[in-house]
Write a protein that holds these residues in place. Structure first.
Motif, short mmCIF file in Angstrom:
data_model
loop_
_atom_site.label_atom_id
_atom_site.label_comp_id
_atom_site.label_asym_id
_atom_site.label_seq_id
_atom_site.Cartn_x
_atom_site.Cartn_y
_atom_site.Cartn_z
N LEU A 8 34.02 -28.52 153.62
CA LEU A 8 35.38 -28.11 153.93
C LEU A 8 35.46 -27.89 155.43
N ASP A 9 36.41 -28.54 156.09
CA ASP A 9 36.60 -28.39 157.52
C ASP A 9 38.03 -27.93 157.78
N VAL A 10 38.19 -26.98 158.70
CA VAL A 10 39.50 -26.49 159.09
C VAL A 10 39.59 -26.55 160.61
N THR A 11 40.70 -27.10 161.12
CA THR A 11 40.88 -27.17 162.57
C THR A 11 41.97 -26.21 163.01
N LEU A 12 41.98 -25.87 164.29
CA LEU A 12 43.03 -25.01 164.84
C LEU A 12 44.38 -25.72 164.86
#
Length: 184
Positions: A8-12
């Motif tokens: 799981l990746d989350v970006t700004l």
């Protein structure tokens, strides 16, 4: 039912990526495999503590659809066994599916058991209001080189209604689809 994912990746910038997602009825009975699922969030609503989606991209999904010996469909598991129609509208303006595949097996509906694949599935859904959502679809069916369709989806009396504006079949091989037609 087992559900899992690799990362799981989350970006700004408001993008959430779920990679290697899968859903299984049992260890040897897949329902859905997805290479990557990406959701783009609307940034302003986050300030008020709300998560609102701008777009969902589903890359490389493989959906395993099968009819069981008792006539039920395995996909009912994805919806908790419910078949009570559609009662809620989603607030996702755009859903895009690229490079999809549907693996279909049905041992009881036809003269002999059927195992087929629908490949190269690409779908775009552009949500309007509850009565008017536009879709575009491309896929390769058994016996057809290419199928293209576009039209509108709507929900009427909690049921999904499909209105096809155009349908194009390229290089249809009637012998290949003959076994799906009713026998006299």
């Amino acid at each position: 039912m087992d559900v899992n994912f690799e990362s799981l990746d989350v970006t700004l910038g408001g993008e959430i990526s779920l990679n290697g997602f899968w859903c299984r009825q049992a260890p040897d009975s897949p329902l859905l495999d997805v290479n990557a699922l990406r959701a783009q969030l609307r940034l302003l609503p986050i300030l008020w503590g709300q998560l609102r989606l701008k777009e969902i991209l589903i890359d490389g999904p493989v959906c395993h659809v099968s009819r069981e010996a008792d006539g039920s469909w395995n996909l009912a598991q994805l919806f908790g066994g419910r078949d009570d129609g559609l009662t809620e509208r989603t607030d996702i303006p755009v859903i895009v599916i690229v490079g999809g595949r549907v693996v279909y097996s049905d041992p009881i509906s036809f003269e002999s058991a059927v195992e087929e694949e629908i490949t190269d599935v690409n779908v775009s859904v552009f949500a309007g209001d509850r009565e008017d959502t536009r879709f575009e679809l491309e896929m390769r069916l058994p016996g057809a080189h290419r199928v293209e369709a576009h039209g509108r989806l709507s929900v009427v009396d909690s049921r999904l209604r499909l209105r096809v504006g155009s349908l194009n079949l390229r290089k249809l091989d009637l012998k290949a689809v003959q076994r799906f037609l009713p026998k006299e």
